[in-house]
Design an enzyme around this catalytic site. Sequence first.
Site, PDB file in Angstrom:
ATOM      1  N   ASP A  51       0.833  -1.196   0.000  1.00  0.00           N
ATOM      2  CA  ASP A  51       0.000   0.000   0.000  1.00  0.00           C
ATOM      3  C   ASP A  51       0.874   1.255   0.000  1.00  0.00           C
ATOM      4  OD1 ASP A  51      -2.663   1.443   0.554  1.00  0.00           O
ATOM      5  OD2 ASP A  51      -1.441   2.051   2.267  1.00  0.00           O
ATOM      6  N   GLU A 123      -1.368  -5.125  -4.262  1.00  0.00           N
ATOM      7  CA  GLU A 123      -0.463  -4.400  -3.365  1.00  0.00           C
ATOM      8  C   GLU A 123       0.612  -5.337  -2.816  1.00  0.00           C
ATOM      9  OE1 GLU A 123      -3.149  -0.718  -1.673  1.00  0.00           O
ATOM     10  OE2 GLU A 123      -3.287  -2.638  -0.621  1.00  0.00           O
TER      11      GLU A 123
END
Length: 257
Positions: A51, A123
């Site tokens: 992220d 991610e």
Amino acid sequence: MAERVETLEKRLGLVFSRREVALEALTHKTYVNESRDKDLKDNQRLEFLGDSVVNLAVSHRLMDRFPGVSEGDLTKMRARVVNEDGLARVARSIPLGDLLLLGRGELQSGGREKNSVLADALEAVFAAVYLCSGLETAAALVDRCFAELLEEVSSGQGRLDYKTLLQEMAHEKLKLSPRYRVVSEAGPEHSKVFEVELTLGDAPLARASGRSKKEAEQSAAQATLERLKREAAATPEAGGEAPAAPTPEVPPGDTSA
């Protein structure tokens, strides 16, 4: 297992120096829960790191493209790119879903096509690239995989749609991502009506109908925006900002738009 990693390498155009990390990125928690291999790891920790990797790379590219744009506007632009829908869209373009290791229940419920599963896995993959090849390689991969989304933001597409506006508000004020779920389909195949439920966190906030899923999602997003604004206006101490957390009560059959 090795074939999954090799296929991922071919699709990304790179080689993982630590293939166990790449395999970890493809492993959903439900698979680990059902496995007898105690050394197997799911991708949640990598998703946490990824992220930050994706946000950093996208932020850098936006600053390069828009040197005169303010921090607040850059944040909104990034939210149009790095959100669950956008990440899932990129994951499908690789494609990533068919490489994921999922538990039986997740497989049966269509986990390979769920936005949340795909977004988290993407991610995790970017975290694996970062750990194996460094930030420069990860950023170059972001450039390639997110090129279409970055171009759309650059050209101003999607600035006024309700889903984008809600995504920006939810990200900035609540640190949450809206989720959309089709709760019913009615009518003949050529003229279906879809009903969609929108949630923020664990709170269902609105339901809306439309002739397509996208239309229903737009209506649900509009209804949620209006509701959040009403709640903010009714809370003097909020200073006109969005509420700290959405309230879960949804009137039955709410289809306001």
